[in-house]
Each structure stands twice: as C-alpha cells, then as structure tokens.
Enzyme design. Sequence first.
Site, PDB file in Angstrom:
ATOM      1  CE  LYS A 111     -82.153 -50.735 -24.217  1.00 26.22           C
ATOM      2  NZ  LYS A 111     -80.930 -51.215 -23.601  1.00 26.22           N
TER       3      LYS A 111
ATOM      4  CD  GLN B  23     -77.546 -51.046 -22.602  1.00 28.15           C
ATOM      5  OE1 GLN B  23     -78.751 -51.259 -22.603  1.00 28.15           O
ATOM      6  NE2 GLN B  23     -76.870 -50.859 -23.720  1.00 28.15           N
TER       7      GLN B  23
ATOM      8  CG  ASP C  85     -81.124 -57.935 -24.396  1.00 35.42           C
ATOM      9  OD1 ASP C  85     -81.476 -57.272 -25.388  1.00 35.42           O
ATOM     10  OD2 ASP C  85     -80.489 -57.458 -23.443  1.00 35.42           O
TER      11      ASP C  85
HETATM   12  N1  GUN Z   1     -75.619 -53.227 -25.773  1.00 38.05           N
HETATM   13  C1  GUN Z   1     -75.670 -52.951 -27.090  1.00 38.05           C
HETATM   14  N2  GUN Z   1     -76.756 -53.514 -27.652  1.00 38.05           N
HETATM   15  C2  GUN Z   1     -77.401 -54.159 -26.672  1.00 38.05           C
HETATM   16  C3  GUN Z   1     -78.612 -54.908 -26.625  1.00 38.05           C
HETATM   17  O1  GUN Z   1     -79.314 -55.134 -27.621  1.00 38.05           O
HETATM   18  N3  GUN Z   1     -78.953 -55.394 -25.413  1.00 38.05           N
HETATM   19  C4  GUN Z   1     -78.191 -55.198 -24.303  1.00 38.05           C
HETATM   20  N4  GUN Z   1     -78.598 -55.736 -23.166  1.00 38.05           N
HETATM   21  N5  GUN Z   1     -77.076 -54.505 -24.314  1.00 38.05           N
HETATM   22  C5  GUN Z   1     -76.695 -53.979 -25.490  1.00 38.05           C
END
Ligand code: GUN
Length: 298
Positions: free
Chosen positions: A56, A100, A123
């Site tokens: 990311k 996350q 998100d």
């Molecule tokens: N963990 C697995 N997929 C995601 C996601 O799309 N966003 C976040 N914040 N954590 C994750």
Amino acid sequence: MTTIGKTIDGKAFAAVLRERVAEGVADFVASQSRKPGLAVVLVGEDAASGVYVRNKGKMTVAVGMESFEYKRPASIGQEDLLDLIEELNGDPRVDGILVQLPLPAHIDEAAVIAAIDPTKDVDGFHVVNSGRLATGQKALVPCTPLGCIMLLKDELGDLSGLEAVVVGRSNIVGKPMAQLLLAENCTVTLAHSRTRDLASVVHRADIVVAAVGRAEMVKGAWIKPGATVIDVGINRVTDTEDGKARIVGDVATAEAIAHVRAITPVPGGVGPMTIAVLLRNTLVAAHARAGLPEPVGL
Ligand code: GUN
C-alpha cells in the site's frame, strides 16, 4: 462441446485504474498545492498484514500521494490507539485513514472503526458509510467489493435485472457487495456457510461472488452455464502432489472455467483491485474535504 470461459485480468485493470488515479492526483496537487495523504495504521506483527501495508505504501507514493505509516506493537492499549486515530482525524495532511484488520483480540475493533472521521474512512467500514451505502446515499465504499463491481461492469455492462448470488456475509466484502449489486438493480441473494443447498442457490446466478474464505468450496458444476464468477478468496493450501504451498480462491477454478462466461483468477483477479480502489477512495475523500466535485472517470 465444452467452451472455455475467459479469465478477467484484474491486474491489468488495476494498473489502468492506478494510472487514472495518478492523473487525478496531479490535478489535485496543481489546484491545492498539496498532495492527498493516506495514513495506514498497523498493529502487531501479522506477516500477511505487513506485506499488504508495504505494498500500500509503495503504490500510494507511486500515484503521487503522501503515505504515512504508523506501526504500533500488538500490546498497544485501546486508549492509545484511539488517541492516534484522533490525532489523524485532526491532521490536515491526512485525507484517508486505514486501520489494518484484524486487530489484536484485546482491542475492540468496532470502537476503533467508530472513532475514524467518516469523511476520512477510505475503507468504508464506519457505520455512517455502511448506512449511507445501504440507504442509497453517497458514501465511501469498501475497496474490495467496489473493485468487484468495476470488474463486473467492465465485463457485462449494465447489470440491471441479473441474478446475483454472493457467498459470504462479512462486513468487509459480503454485506457491502450485496448492497452494491442491489444498487446496480440486480436481484441479490446473500448466501453463507449455513445456507441450505448452496449448490442450487449458486446455480440460479448470472453473477457469483465467492467470499467465504474456504478453499475451492464453490464447485464448477454449481455454476450456471454462461455465468460470470468473481472469486474474492485468498486461501493458502498445500499441494497434495508436490507438497508446495499454493494460493487458491474460494472457487474450484479448473472445473468452473468450462461453465463460465468469465472468471477472475487467483492470484491476479480481485486481489490487485483492492489497493487501486483504496487509492481511488483516498482521492475521492481528498476532493470532498477540499470542497471539490468528485473526480471524473473513477
Ligand atoms: N484486512 C483485510 N482486508 C482489509 C481491508 O480491506 N482493509 C483493512 N483495513 N484491513 C483489511
């Protein structure tokens, strides 16, 4: 006669989306004299999460945005984590905040998500955004399901009136996926691990979205001929023949390919879309916070 369906190249689609985001970022920088900023919070040492967060960060910088990373030990207390979120809510350089998941068991995940400013919730996990999505209002939408919709519309065009079956009811994928398909005028069934006779439910579908987290659970024979299949699963399995670790989806792709119109491969299908959509959402959030109209073509 057996026809072989096509595979949907999510990797290529995501690369094009990132290009468009990068152009939008350049316009934003020209008009605002600052870069859009994305803050990522990583708690603990989960290896898979560490890999995602590194990717990311790299891609955020590659499209011209500012990347802020906050790594905290698994032992962090809830109050300290909430304080960090408050700090990011108030930081004018930060347009998007991503915490996350999963978080360590002693942290109340819902409370952490609730603390994020909904205008920075790239998100789309905050109840304000999920509620707005469910009631047909403008919202920040979870990245993976929005990426799936983009791939489906690219393949099928108008989705109106199609039968869509989503397998899996998570807050991250299944539930928002069902809402997005409904917003596209599909007839939506949200199935899950307790659904009775899942085979015949899936067999009704023109669109199948598999997001249950069980390796190759959706069998090829379940798929209606000509259906389009989106496989969200990422499951690590050990190959019975050579003993090597492999990544497989939630769909038995080798069987399904003979039934489908199109299917996303694993890897290289939905996976690459998630980060590209996250960058898109961050640019959308930056526009909204700057009082600009939504970026076009995203
Ligand atoms: N963990 C697995 N997929 C995601 C996601 O799309 N966003 C976040 N914040 N954590 C994750």
